[in-house]
Motif scaffolding. Structure first.
Motif, PDB file in Angstrom:
ATOM      1  N   CYS A  46       0.811  -1.216   0.000  1.00 19.70           N
ATOM      2  CA  CYS A  46       0.000   0.000   0.000  1.00 19.70           C
ATOM      3  C   CYS A  46       0.847   1.270   0.000  1.00 19.70           C
ATOM      4  CB  CYS A  46      -0.940  -0.002   1.204  1.00 19.70           C
ATOM      5  SG  CYS A  46      -2.339  -1.147   1.039  1.00 19.70           S
ATOM      6  N   ASN A  47       1.996   1.208   0.681  1.00 18.61           N
ATOM      7  CA  ASN A  47       2.801   2.431   0.747  1.00 18.61           C
ATOM      8  C   ASN A  47       3.399   2.822  -0.603  1.00 18.61           C
ATOM      9  OD1 ASN A  47       4.691   0.375   0.602  1.00 18.61           O
ATOM     10  ND2 ASN A  47       5.980   1.148   2.258  1.00 18.61           N
ATOM     11  N   THR A  48       3.388   1.912  -1.579  1.00 16.52           N
ATOM     12  CA  THR A  48       3.926   2.255  -2.904  1.00 16.52           C
ATOM     13  C   THR A  48       2.890   2.931  -3.785  1.00 16.52           C
ATOM     14  OG1 THR A  48       3.378   0.073  -3.837  1.00 16.52           O
ATOM     15  CG2 THR A  48       5.569   0.341  -2.834  1.00 16.52           C
ATOM     16  N   ILE A  49       1.627   2.899  -3.373  1.00 13.04           N
ATOM     17  CA  ILE A  49       0.576   3.531  -4.186  1.00 13.04           C
ATOM     18  C   ILE A  49      -0.181   4.614  -3.426  1.00 13.04           C
ATOM     19  CG2 ILE A  49       0.252   1.498  -5.645  1.00 13.04           C
ATOM     20  CD1 ILE A  49      -2.241   0.813  -3.991  1.00 13.04           C
ATOM     21  N   SER A  50       0.145   4.832  -2.151  1.00 10.93           N
ATOM     22  CA  SER A  50      -0.619   5.790  -1.337  1.00 10.93           C
ATOM     23  C   SER A  50      -0.552   7.202  -1.901  1.00 10.93           C
ATOM     24  CB  SER A  50      -0.117   5.764   0.111  1.00 10.93           C
ATOM     25  OG  SER A  50       1.246   6.144   0.172  1.00 10.93           O
ATOM     26  N   ASN A  51       0.576   7.557  -2.537  1.00  9.51           N
ATOM     27  CA  ASN A  51       0.664   8.910  -3.102  1.00  9.51           C
ATOM     28  C   ASN A  51      -0.360   9.118  -4.211  1.00  9.51           C
ATOM     29  OD1 ASN A  51       2.330   7.090  -4.770  1.00  9.51           O
ATOM     30  ND2 ASN A  51       2.829   8.935  -5.930  1.00  9.51           N
ATOM     31  N   ARG A  52      -0.667   8.065  -4.971  1.00 12.75           N
ATOM     32  CA  ARG A  52      -1.661   8.187  -6.052  1.00 12.75           C
ATOM     33  C   ARG A  52      -3.068   8.342  -5.477  1.00 12.75           C
ATOM     34  NH1 ARG A  52      -1.681   4.048 -10.742  1.00 12.75           N
ATOM     35  NH2 ARG A  52      -2.465   5.871 -11.863  1.00 12.75           N
ATOM     36  N   LEU A  53      -3.277   7.856  -4.283  1.00 13.77           N
ATOM     37  CA  LEU A  53      -4.607   7.884  -3.679  1.00 13.77           C
ATOM     38  C   LEU A  53      -4.866   9.132  -2.853  1.00 13.77           C
ATOM     39  CD1 LEU A  53      -4.756   4.169  -2.418  1.00 13.77           C
ATOM     40  CD2 LEU A  53      -5.791   5.101  -4.499  1.00 13.77           C
ATOM     41  N   TYR A  54      -3.829   9.658  -2.197  1.00 17.66           N
ATOM     42  CA  TYR A  54      -4.065  10.691  -1.198  1.00 17.66           C
ATOM     43  C   TYR A  54      -3.203  11.949  -1.345  1.00 17.66           C
ATOM     44  CZ  TYR A  54      -6.223   6.627   1.043  1.00 17.66           C
ATOM     45  OH  TYR A  54      -6.977   5.516   1.312  1.00 17.66           O
ATOM     46  N   ASN A  55      -2.131  11.872  -2.117  1.00 21.77           N
ATOM     47  CA  ASN A  55      -1.201  13.009  -2.124  1.00 21.77           C
ATOM     48  C   ASN A  55      -0.514  13.124  -3.471  1.00 21.77           C
ATOM     49  OD1 ASN A  55       0.226  15.174  -0.968  1.00 21.77           O
ATOM     50  ND2 ASN A  55       1.945  13.844  -0.423  1.00 21.77           N
ATOM     51  N   PHE A  56      -1.308  13.116  -4.546  1.00 23.47           N
ATOM     52  CA  PHE A  56      -0.719  13.040  -5.875  1.00 23.47           C
ATOM     53  C   PHE A  56      -0.035  14.336  -6.289  1.00 23.47           C
ATOM     54  CE2 PHE A  56      -1.008  13.257 -10.569  1.00 23.47           C
ATOM     55  CZ  PHE A  56      -0.157  12.210 -10.849  1.00 23.47           C
ATOM     56  N   SER A  57      -0.709  15.469  -6.081  1.00 23.22           N
ATOM     57  CA  SER A  57      -0.139  16.751  -6.486  1.00 23.22           C
ATOM     58  C   SER A  57      -0.770  17.867  -5.677  1.00 23.22           C
ATOM     59  CB  SER A  57      -0.382  17.003  -7.978  1.00 23.22           C
ATOM     60  OG  SER A  57      -1.760  17.246  -8.231  1.00 23.22           O
ATOM     61  N   ALA A  58      -0.297  19.078  -5.911  1.00 22.40           N
ATOM     62  CA  ALA A  58      -0.829  20.232  -5.183  1.00 22.40           C
ATOM     63  C   ALA A  58      -2.284  20.493  -5.533  1.00 22.40           C
ATOM     64  CB  ALA A  58       0.017  21.466  -5.487  1.00 22.40           C
ATOM     65  N   THR A  59      -2.706  20.064  -6.709  1.00 24.43           N
ATOM     66  CA  THR A  59      -4.075  20.325  -7.161  1.00 24.43           C
ATOM     67  C   THR A  59      -4.986  19.101  -7.109  1.00 24.43           C
ATOM     68  OG1 THR A  59      -3.364  19.943  -9.448  1.00 24.43           O
ATOM     69  CG2 THR A  59      -3.392  22.226  -8.666  1.00 24.43           C
ATOM     70  N   ASP A  86       0.894   0.228   8.235  1.00 22.33           N
ATOM     71  CA  ASP A  86       1.223  -1.198   8.208  1.00 22.33           C
ATOM     72  C   ASP A  86       1.966  -1.529   6.911  1.00 22.33           C
ATOM     73  OD1 ASP A  86       1.392  -3.918   8.308  1.00 22.33           O
ATOM     74  OD2 ASP A  86      -0.770  -4.295   8.294  1.00 22.33           O
ATOM     75  N   LYS A  87       3.254  -1.781   7.020  1.00 27.09           N
ATOM     76  CA  LYS A  87       4.068  -2.044   5.831  1.00 27.09           C
ATOM     77  C   LYS A  87       3.743  -3.385   5.182  1.00 27.09           C
ATOM     78  CE  LYS A  87       8.052   0.820   7.032  1.00 27.09           C
ATOM     79  NZ  LYS A  87       9.522   0.853   7.238  1.00 27.09           N
ATOM     80  N   SER A  88       2.993  -4.229   5.879  1.00 27.46           N
ATOM     81  CA  SER A  88       2.644  -5.526   5.308  1.00 27.46           C
ATOM     82  C   SER A  88       1.341  -5.477   4.508  1.00 27.46           C
ATOM     83  CB  SER A  88       2.528  -6.579   6.410  1.00 27.46           C
ATOM     84  OG  SER A  88       1.440  -6.281   7.278  1.00 27.46           O
ATOM     85  N   ALA A  89       0.641  -4.346   4.523  1.00 24.34           N
ATOM     86  CA  ALA A  89      -0.631  -4.230   3.801  1.00 24.34           C
ATOM     87  C   ALA A  89      -0.371  -4.277   2.298  1.00 24.34           C
ATOM     88  CB  ALA A  89      -1.334  -2.937   4.177  1.00 24.34           C
TER      89      ALA A  89
END
Length: 326
Positions: free
Chosen positions: A200-213, A238-241
């Protein structure tokens, strides 16, 4: 298929592909005299492990890629850290994403009992990756033997050598070009994401914090984004998620990865980046609609990858334990 028939088929494939990138010192049937059962033992242990947990297949394929892109295919990713050195396997790029170290350990233990100090860990990993692809429905391909094991593994080298899941197309292309691969080969090898799982930590930026806009990456298909948010809630440390890389067939080695990318259902930024240029987008489309063509190209690319920066002859060593130097 009998061993002799396998050798004949492999030699036919080698001749049809040409020998322009066969690394000096590597050869087909390298252990035919010194340890004739070597490849059979690898296949037996890999198949046994995958029957118990097919998820190991993606782990072993990814392990070979991560090994070969750092210092070449020398088994350096298998070495444990020591009190004075942090090794590649403990890099956040590799831990906890790589799986299957215990499978390699079991193979090595059997081969040491049968042919002490003969079969390298680097060769075991190359054979195991091939057998994992074959087990999950991919094409078999020839793997030459004769690699020797490196004695150095440095955590920090993973950052500059391994492409990030957040890479854009330019970064991906350059990362593969640095290792001698074309852009087409990069798109082909990206198809390994057809099996396995993503943390999950490898895709969380796409879900919650992609860009300023945009908190959510607009290139992520909305229904998939909703599902991923349920599986990977914001703030979950959880790094195992994990989530499946390919919801359609996460345990089958086929070209459905490319269909997912076309449908905006690739998990990583680096997956959807393949659509940002007409040439790579066209290759994605071709692979999506011709599974046999892609598998053949993937086999060729893996054959090439398995020879990247190898140590042969009297260089390196044959480790007695894949986790530590002799």
């Amino acid at each position: 298929m009998e061993r002799k028939e396998e050798m004949v088929l492999a030699m036919f494939v080698l001749l049809s592909w040409g020998s322009s990138f066969i690394e000096a010192g590597l050869q087909m049937g390298f252990y035919s005299s010194s340890c004739p059962q070597a490849e059979m033992v690898v296949r037996s242990e890999v198949n046994m492990a995958l029957r118990n947990d097919v998820g190991f297949a993606a782990g072993l394929v990814r392990m070979q890629f991560h090994d070969c892109f750092v210092r070449g295919c020398d088994g350096s990713v298998l070495l444990d850290s020591t009190p004075t050195n942090k090794a590649e396997k403990d890099s956040p790029v590799n831990n906890p994403s790589l799986r299957g170290f215990e499978v390699i350990d079991r193979v090595k233990a059997r081969l040491e009992a049968a042919c002490k100090g003969t079969v390298s860990c680097a060769d075991i990993l190359a054979f195991a990756a091939r057998d994992s692809i074959a087990f999950t429905g991919g094409f078999g391909y020839p793997v030459l033997g004769g690699r020797r094991d490196g004695r150095v593994s440095i955590l920090s080298e993973t950052f500059s050598n391994l492409p990030s899941p957040n890479s854009n197309l330019s970064q991906l292309t350059q990362s593969f070009a640095n290792k001698g691969f074309s852009q087409d080969e990069m798109v082909t090898l990206s198809g390994a994401h057809t099996i396995g799982r993503a943390h999950c930590n490898t895709i969380s930026n796409r879900l919650y914090n992609f860009s300023a806009t945009n908190q959510l990456d607009p290139s992520l298909e909305p229904s998939l984004a909703t599902q991923l948010k349920q599986q990977c809630p914001q703030g979950n440390n959880d790094k195992s998620a994990v989530v499946p890389m390919n919801l359609r067939s996460s345990y089958t080695f086929d070209s459905s990865y490319y269909s997912n990318v076309l449908a905006m259902r690739g998990l990583f930024t680096s997956d959807e980046a393949l659509l940002t240029d007409p040439m790579t987008a066209n290759r994605v489309m071709m692979n999506a609609f011709d599974n046999s063509m892609w598998q053949n190209q993937f086999s060729r690319a893996m054959f090439k990858l398995s020879q990247l920066g190898v140590i042969t002859g009297t260089g390196g060593e044959i480790r007695l334990n894949c986790r530590v130097i002799n």
